[in-house]
Write an enzyme that holds these catalytic residues in place. Structure first.
Site, PDB file in Angstrom:
ATOM      1  NE  ARG A  62      -3.268   0.841   2.398  1.00 46.56           N
ATOM      2  CZ  ARG A  62      -3.740   1.155   3.582  1.00 46.56           C
ATOM      3  NH1 ARG A  62      -4.282   0.246   4.322  1.00 46.56           N
ATOM      4  NH2 ARG A  62      -3.684   2.387   4.026  1.00 46.56           N
ATOM      5  CG  HIS A  66      -1.213   5.440   0.705  1.00 46.64           C
ATOM      6  ND1 HIS A  66      -1.764   6.169   1.730  1.00 46.64           N
ATOM      7  CD2 HIS A  66      -2.014   4.387   0.525  1.00 46.64           C
ATOM      8  CE1 HIS A  66      -2.865   5.565   2.143  1.00 46.64           C
ATOM      9  NE2 HIS A  66      -3.025   4.487   1.439  1.00 46.64           N
ATOM     10  CG  ASP A  67       5.614   7.540  -3.181  1.00 43.84           C
ATOM     11  OD1 ASP A  67       5.545   8.743  -2.825  1.00 43.84           O
ATOM     12  OD2 ASP A  67       6.557   7.095  -3.859  1.00 43.84           O
ATOM     13  CB  VAL A  70      -0.134  11.642  -2.520  1.00 45.84           C
ATOM     14  CG1 VAL A  70      -0.003  13.054  -1.975  1.00 45.84           C
ATOM     15  CG2 VAL A  70      -1.378  10.972  -1.964  1.00 45.84           C
ATOM     16  CG  ASP A  74       7.167  12.418  -5.067  1.00 44.21           C
ATOM     17  OD1 ASP A  74       6.507  11.645  -4.338  1.00 44.21           O
ATOM     18  OD2 ASP A  74       7.063  13.652  -4.991  1.00 44.21           O
ATOM     19  CB  SER A  76       6.355  13.045  -1.487  1.00 44.54           C
ATOM     20  OG  SER A  76       5.226  12.427  -2.055  1.00 44.54           O
ATOM     21  CG  ASN A  94      -0.837   8.385   8.862  1.00 45.65           C
ATOM     22  OD1 ASN A  94      -1.774   7.965   9.530  1.00 45.65           O
ATOM     23  ND2 ASN A  94       0.075   9.166   9.373  1.00 45.65           N
ATOM     24  CG  HIS A 191      -8.557  -3.939  -1.346  1.00 41.70           C
ATOM     25  ND1 HIS A 191      -9.683  -3.184  -1.549  1.00 41.70           N
ATOM     26  CD2 HIS A 191      -7.533  -3.057  -1.260  1.00 41.70           C
ATOM     27  CE1 HIS A 191      -9.360  -1.901  -1.573  1.00 41.70           C
ATOM     28  NE2 HIS A 191      -8.059  -1.802  -1.417  1.00 41.70           N
ATOM     29  CB  THR A 192      -6.049 -10.639  -2.533  1.00 40.95           C
ATOM     30  OG1 THR A 192      -5.857 -11.983  -2.107  1.00 40.95           O
ATOM     31  CG2 THR A 192      -4.721 -10.152  -3.109  1.00 40.95           C
ATOM     32  CG  ASP A 243      -9.148 -12.863   0.518  1.00 40.10           C
ATOM     33  OD1 ASP A 243     -10.168 -13.516   0.843  1.00 40.10           O
ATOM     34  OD2 ASP A 243      -8.420 -13.174  -0.434  1.00 40.10           O
ATOM     35  CB  SER A 246      -6.656 -16.473   1.684  1.00 42.20           C
ATOM     36  OG  SER A 246      -6.535 -15.642   0.601  1.00 42.20           O
ATOM     37  CG  ASP A 251      -5.831 -15.728  -2.999  1.00 40.75           C
ATOM     38  OD1 ASP A 251      -6.375 -14.602  -2.843  1.00 40.75           O
ATOM     39  OD2 ASP A 251      -5.950 -16.641  -2.165  1.00 40.75           O
TER      40      ASP A 251
HETATM   41  C1  LIG Z   1      -0.108   9.250  11.100  1.00 43.61           C
HETATM   42  O1  LIG Z   1      -0.455  10.575  11.393  1.00 43.61           O
HETATM   43  C2  LIG Z   1      -0.618  10.851  12.770  1.00 43.61           C
HETATM   44  C3  LIG Z   1      -1.047  12.298  12.915  1.00 43.61           C
HETATM   45  O2  LIG Z   1      -2.152  12.587  12.137  1.00 43.61           O
HETATM   46  C4  LIG Z   1       0.694  10.595  13.500  1.00 43.61           C
HETATM   47  O3  LIG Z   1       0.522  10.804  14.888  1.00 43.61           O
HETATM   48  C5  LIG Z   1       1.145   9.166  13.247  1.00 43.61           C
HETATM   49  O4  LIG Z   1       2.421   8.953  13.808  1.00 43.61           O
HETATM   50  C6  LIG Z   1       1.206   8.872  11.767  1.00 43.61           C
HETATM   51  N1  LIG Z   1       1.475   7.464  11.558  1.00 43.61           N
HETATM   52  C7  LIG Z   1       2.557   7.045  10.919  1.00 43.61           C
HETATM   53  C8  LIG Z   1       2.673   5.572  10.785  1.00 43.61           C
HETATM   54  O5  LIG Z   1       3.384   7.786  10.438  1.00 43.61           O
END
Ligand SMILES: *[C@@H]1O[C@H](CO)[C@@H](O)[C@H](O)[C@H]1NC(C)=O
Ligand SMILES: *[C@@H]1O[C@H](CO)[C@@H](O)[C@H](O)[C@H]1NC(C)=O
Ligand SMILES: *[C@@H]1O[C@H](CO)[C@@H](O)[C@H](O)[C@H]1NC(C)=O
Ligand SMILES: *[C@@H]1O[C@H](CO)[C@@H](O)[C@H](O)[C@H]1NC(C)=O
Ligand SMILES: *[C@@H]1O[C@H](CO)[C@@H](O)[C@H](O)[C@H]1NC(C)=O
Length: 323
Positions: A62, A66-67, A70, A74, A76, A94, A191-192, A243, A246, A251
């Site tokens: 994931r 996510h990277d 957004v 890169d 970020s 997150n 999402h498996t 899932d 499993s 799968d």
């Molecule tokens: C996710 O964001 C929260 C603040 O909104 C922070 O406290 C937490 O440490 C962050 N989790 C991770 C895994 O970075």
């Protein structure tokens, strides 16, 4: 039919154009000369990690999603907040991301052999492939050559598509990133593996429209099971398998769940609301699945979103802060 295939052709054409301009320099084996062991180094660390912490496979996969979704792929997402700046990492979506320490470990191993060569963005892409393979998914060749961004802003993460998204939001969100309807349904198949917090779907089993009702698109016989795991609408801490049974195996189980109306998120149920995504779900369940192979192809496309190449950005020394 004709209209549909000409639309598809247009989409593929545009996608090809987008890809050709945006990632002129991504290629398989980008580090062949500068760090020939790069992928072997990543794999060695990942083998050790998967041995002791297989449950990190979902979160690490994931992380690449996510990277990429957004600001493009890169790296970020990996940047820590500073006194001056609250980073993407600290945004609400997150919450189920874990495993940043693993990325740090992989990067440290890479820096030891090839200092300043392999980007954090590429590290995420290679790790995503390796955890898929480690959970019995199919191997694909990862394109590399991404550079790392120097910007990470909390509010950017709000452009992530939420698990409550409907089919039109999903399609347009993917299209805006150069991804097709097929990529959408294929990538949802990830999402498996992995787990979800109850809070991402408790509205569906307790209070869907604010009248104490349930989501009518969810199998009503399945709701008591979910309620027995997620005990209250306010549950913020419990996690469940996406899932069940499993969740550590890559799968095509996800499509069976969607077809049975037992997938967790509204965005999963939405896969039955569009002819093309629905056909893919049904084909995967009945006619023989091509999901494992398709997944690698869609991951390569996803890995091209908004990449920095050439002299843009930098190669971070450590992934959690800009140089
Ligand atoms: C996710 O964001 C929260 C603040 O909104 C922070 O406290 C937490 O440490 C962050 N989790 C991770 C895994 O970075
Ligand atoms: C924080 O912001 C101040 C004022 O804008 C600037 O002078 C300083 O260099 C910044 N510090 C960091 C670590 O970015
Ligand atoms: C930044 O994040 C990493 C995880 O990548 C964490 O291990 C580290 O302690 C953090 N560093 C600082 C200075 O906050
Ligand atoms: C889908 O969700 C978006 C954003 O919440 C909303 O504006 C739109 O009306 C919804 N579309 C359908 C068909 O429900
Ligand atoms: C359902 O949601 C509505 C609106 O947010 C709230 O007023 C109501 O108390 C909730 N009902 C239950 C049973 O949680």
């Amino acid at each position: 039919m004709a209209a549909a295939s000409s639309k598809l052709f247009q989409a593929l054409f545009l996608l090809g154009f987008f890809a050709a301009t945006a990632n002129a320099q991504l290629k398989v084996g980008y580090y062949a000369k500068t760090c020939p062991n790069a992928e072997a180094i990543v794999k060695k660390v990942m083998d050790q990690v998967m041995d002791v912490a297989p449950s990190l496979s979902g979160p690490l996969l994931r992380m690449h999603f996510h990277d990429c979704f957004v600001r493009g792929c890169d790296g970020s997402l990996l940047i820590n907040s500073t006194k001056n700046n609250t980073a993407e990492k600290d945004s609400p979506p997150n919450f189920t991301l874990r495993g940043y320490g693993v990325i740090d470990r992989v990067k440290e191993a890479l820096e030891k052999e090839c200092p300043g060569v392999v980007s954090c963005a590429d590290t995420l892409a290679i790790v995503a492939r390796d955890v898929t393979v480690a959970t019995k998914g199919m191997y694909w060749e990862v394109e590399t050559g991404r550079r790392d961004g120097r910007v990470s802003i909390l509010t950017d993460a709000f452009t992530l598509i939420p698990p409550s998204a409907n089919i039109s939001t999903l399609i347009s969100g993917f299209k805006a990133r150069g991804l097709s309807v097929k990529d959408l349904v294929v990538l949802q198949g990830s999402h498996t593996i992995g787990i979800s917090h109850c809070s991402s779907f408790t509205n569906r089993i307790y209070n869907f429209t604010g009248k104490g009702d349930v989501d009518p698109t969810l199998d009503s016989e399945y709701i008591p099971k979910l309620r027995s795991k997620c005990r209250s609408p306010a549950d913020q801490t419990t996690v469940v398998e996406m899932d069940p049974g499993s969740f550590k195996t890559f799968d095509d189980g996800y499509f069976k769940l969607v077809a049975k109306r037992r997938a967790l998120f509204e965005s999963d149920a939405a896969m039955l609301d569009n002819a093309e995504t629905k056909a893919y779900v049904e084909k995967s369940v009945t006619a023989g699945s091509t999901f494992l192979k398709d997944f690698g192809e869609s991951m390569v496309k996803m890995g091209r979103i908004g990449v920095l190449t050439g002299r843009a950005g930098e190669i971070r020394k450590v992934c959690y802060k800009i140089n």
